[in-house]
Design a protein around this motif. Structure first.
Motif: not given
Length: 563
Positions: A363, A374-376, A389
């Motif tokens: 991320a 951001t997302l993973v 993040r």
């Protein structure tokens, strides 16, 4: 990059401080920007002393926590020290368990398995405590939201002491004591401690009851400094004092585990930056790739030879982690390209095969390319787990809270968080997260920002100037390394792209008849055209030392240049 020049501080205040300290105007200006306006405040800043740490008993529930631990010791109870699997959690568990074990044997440690149990207090961990006759659990760097888990433990006659620094929810667990300075009704003077820092306050309180002083606890500060650096907490107030003395321990008398890591990297003096980028990733790699208990074993081992073996194991985990995060980052970037998602204001990617241990790192890597929240996601059991993040200035925790209808559980901070949800809710969550961020983010935050402290001339940069600047360290949030700007610079004709892939820029600059200074700009190779043909340009940079073949010289570490 957008450059933001900090407001020029009050000239009279700067002049008064400059006169009191007998320093250059730029130094006095930097100090006033950081809220340091008097000789006494400057003394507190430049000369940290351990006696300036706050009384631990000012923290809500501290007396209850100490009494419960003393009761456990008197009654020969078994104590389980429980913590999260990241650096903050494993250092906190190492600190608390090793302190208690100095004069009480019935202490064990427990780190949850990242993949089997997930973040924080787990039912499995409580079952382990119950099966092994533990009647007191001290939870570190987690627990503030473990309402159902603490209730489950209570049914089994297991008490909890929670040492956490995450934001509490509307309800708090029914624990014997909750040490968390972020509670609204906690009047502790400093609420930015990390989890290991809260654990340190507890051993400080325990030590005072035994007639020990703060000097007796100095050997534990290498753990606290590492957690402060790794958890990205503000390096002001108590954190600055703890990090300052902790770095001294790391560099002069590190525990066997740290010594084993330092021997691997062969570096003489470590800064807080080295701790963040060299020591912390190795400690983290244990929990990411195998199990966090490996990190605790390393950090609590007193035999140098055994610590060396543990460090070698962890180095292997770290190399594995690097390869894995590099591969997943490439796959995630490709997914964004394939989905043509560049127009979105958020980045949300998912693959069920991605390694859960590195999605937080991935991320962060994606933000380096696409600068947006951001997302993973990856598969975790029958659920989806994600690391979030954020970009500077945007509170991703609040954004997730606004999407809670789709989330099973989440926790974290302004810039980093974790969550789980059911797979059927993924698409709904993704849509809602985009809507929430779109509605609440200031669009300027989607362009990376350089905060410039002040403008100076190259002739202001002297060894004395740098020597005073270096005493601003340790650097970190709320006390970042100063960034300067200089205009009307010219390359002396030797500017070139360097590095294997020619992605870095190296040049020597002058300003009219000023001294010449070497500059290095990592990742700025594409700016070579800006400095060509004898044109003038301006640069934003920090100042550091270049060590080359036994010679030490000052150099400018470029952050950006503009024509």
């Amino acid at each position: 990059m957008r450059w933001t020049l900090k407001p020029i501080p009050n000239s009279e205040t700067v002049a008064t401080l400059q006169n009191a300290l007998q320093v250059e105007p730029a130094i006095a200006s930097l100090l006033v920007q950081r809220g340091i306006e008097t000789f006494e405040q400057a003394k507190y800043f430049f000369r940290p002393i351990l006696s300036d740490l706050h009384d631990p008993y000012l923290m809500k529930d501290m007396e209850k926590a100490v009494q419960r631990i003393e009761h456990a010791i008197v009654n020969n109870e078994n104590i389980l020290v429980y913590g999260d699997y990241d650096v903050d959690g494993t250092t906190a568990v190492s600190l608390m368990s090793s302190y208690l074990l100095t004069d009480y044997p019935n202490v064990a440690t427990y780190i949850p398995d990242r993949y089997d149990e997930g973040y924080g207090v787990s039912f499995k961990g409580i079952d382990f405590a119950n099966d092994n006759d533990f009647s007191l659990i001290i939870a570190l760097d987690c627990g503030i939201k473990a309402i159902d888990k603490v209730a489950y433990a209570k049914e089994k006659n297991i008490d909890f002491i929670i040492c956490d620094h995450h934001r509490p929810g509307a309800q708090i667990p029914d624990a014997v004591a909750i040490l968390d300075p972020k509670q609204d009704d906690c009047n502790y003077p400093f609420d930015e401690l990390c989890g290991c820092g809260v654990g340190f306050k507890l051993i400080q309180a325990l030590a005072s009851k035994k007639g020990q002083t703060i000097d007796d606890l100095i050997p534990y500060l290498d753990l606290v400094a590492t957690a402060i650096g790794a958890d990205i907490v503000p390096i002001i107030g108590e954190n600055r004092i703890l990090a300052y003395f902790g770095l001294q321990v790391i560099n002069s008398a590190p525990r066997a585990g740290f010594k084993a890591i330092i021997n691997q990297i062969k570096k003489d003096t470590l800064t807080i930056t080295d701790v963040v980028f060299i020591i912390a990733p190795r400690i983290n790699a244990a929990g990411r790739m195998k199990h966090g208990q490996y990190a605790v074993n390393l950090l609590t081992e007193s035999d140098v030879a055994i610590a060396k073996q543990y460090a070698a194991e962890i180095e292997a985990f770290n190399l594995d982690r690097r390869e894995t995060d590099k591969q997943i980052t490439q796959e995630a970037l490709q997914q964004i390209e394939d989905l043509k998602d560049q127009d979105r204001i958020t980045t949300v990617v998912y693959s069920e095969s991605w390694h859960k241990g590195v999605i937080g790192i991935v991320a962060s890597r994606l933000i380096e390319t696409y600068y947006r929240p951001t997302l993973v996601f990856t598969k975790s059991g029958n659920k989806l787990a994600a690391s979030a993040r954020s970009v500077k200035g945007f509170d991703v925790y609040n954004a997730l809270e606004a999407c809670s209808e789709f989330i099973e559980q989440f926790g974290g901070h302004k810039y980093a968080a974790g969550l789980t949800l059911e797979e059927k809710n993924y698409d709904g969550f993704k849509r809602k997260f985009e809507e929430v961020v779109l509605a609440t983010i200031d669009k300027r935050l989607l362009t990376p920002e350089i905060i410039v402290d002040t403008e100076i001339n190259l002739n202001d940069i002297t060894p004395k100037f740098y020597r005073i600047l270096s005493q601003f360290a340790p650097f970190g949030p709320s006390n970042m390394a100063p960034v300067f700007m200089s205009d009307y610079l010219k390359d002396t004709g030797y500017g070139k792209c360097v590095g294997e892939d020619k992605s870095h820029l190296r040049l020597t600059v002058k300003q009219d008849e000023s001294q010449q200074l070497v500059c290095i700009g990592f990742g700025l190779g594409d700016k070579l055209d800006v400095i060509k043909n004898n044109t003038t340009f301006k640069a934003a940079y920090s100042i550091d030392e270049n060590h080359w073949q036994g010679n030490i010289s000052l150099q400018l570490k470029l952050q950006d240049i503009k024509g």
